[in-house]
Enzyme design. Structure first.
Site, PDB file in Angstrom:
ATOM      1  N   GLY A 109      22.305 -34.247 -40.068  1.00 67.14           N
ATOM      2  CA  GLY A 109      21.401 -32.910 -40.007  1.00 67.14           C
ATOM      3  C   GLY A 109      22.244 -31.782 -39.130  1.00 67.14           C
ATOM      4  N   GLU A 112      23.646 -29.888 -41.912  1.00 65.15           N
ATOM      5  CA  GLU A 112      22.491 -28.916 -42.616  1.00 65.15           C
ATOM      6  C   GLU A 112      22.262 -27.805 -41.586  1.00 65.15           C
ATOM      7  OE1 GLU A 112      19.571 -31.831 -45.149  1.00 65.15           O
ATOM      8  OE2 GLU A 112      19.802 -32.304 -42.802  1.00 65.15           O
TER       9      GLU A 112
END
Length: 258
Positions: A109, A112
């Site tokens: 994450g 991302e």
């Protein structure tokens, strides 16, 4: 600015600064942190005095991934009902330039989130990767899509299937990172770049970002027509008049973001 639990957000000379603040878990990203990140970004997007946004992480890493403890007991239905990735999607709607300064682990994450930025400065020791396959899952906030657009199908699959990590210079080679700088100069170099953008006309920055994002997905002719409309739109701005007048008068322009 507003008080947050998992991030710190403040303004400084035209720059909106957002710092992830869970250093004890290498800034692992939980749902509440994403909510706060989006709220801070939206606030910066609305503040007239903020021209550019800089995103960074406190402690030893930018972000080492998602908070696995938060997801371990979830099931397909509970994940669907929470619709947690709606907030991730909204991050891409921020109109102002977003610059990420990343260091240490930039994984899952965290990777991302870095890919949500428009420009990425990376400390030389940074390591990027998607280890989700080793947990029996896969990236879910745009990682597979954005990595494929940057690296191409075969190279993206190599990293997504193995969970192997990219060094900072490798990430630069593949267009994931703009600049690799010595660890101790990361924020200094990132802020210097942001300060240069603060001096630029805000409407031009906004519409250039808008046009480039469309260019990624539209066919060439349609993208060029979109570009032209934004070009025409800027001729309704005071900054266009000031910029061209300053050029003819051989002086520095004084942009007002109008």
């Amino acid at each position: 600015m507003n008080n947050y639990q998992f991030i710190k957000a403040w303004t400084d000379n035209g720059i909106g600064k957002l710092e992830l603040q869970r250093p004890e878990v290498l800034n692992a990203i939980n749902r509440s942190m994403v909510v706060e990140i989006l709220a801070a970004l939206r606030n910066f997007d609305q503040l007239e005095q903020v021209k550019v946004i800089v995103l960074s992480g406190a402690g030893r890493s930018f972000a080492a991934g998602a908070d696995i403890k938060e997801m371990a007991e979830e099931n397909a239905i509970s994940m669907e009902m929470k619709n947690q990735f709606a907030d991730w999607d909204k991050i891409s709607l921020i109109k102002k330039p977003v610059i990420a300064a990343v260091h240490g682990f930039v994984l899952g994450g965290g990777f991302e989130l870095a890919l949500c930025a428009d420009i990425v400065f990376a400390a030389a020791s940074s390591k990027f990767g998607f280890p989700e396959v080793q947990l029996g899952v896969m990236p879910s906030a745009g990682g597979t899509v954005k990595l494929t657009k940057l690296m191409g199908k075969r190279k993206a699959l190599e990293f997504l299937w193995t969970g192997n990590q990219l060094k900072a210079e490798e990430a630069k080679h593949w267009g994931i990172v703009n600049q690799v700088v010595p660890d101790e100069l990361l924020l200094q170099e990132t802020i210097a770049f942001a300060e240069n953008l603060v001096k630029q006309p805000a409407l031009s920055l906004r519409l250039i970002k808008d046009t480039v994002e469309k260019a990624e997905d539209l066919p060439i002719y349609e993208a060029m027509q979109y570009e032209r409309k934004n070009f025409y739109l800027l001729f309704a701005s005071e900054d266009q008049k000031e910029g061209m007048q300053a050029f003819m008068e051989k002086r520095s322009p004084h942009f007002k973001g109008k």
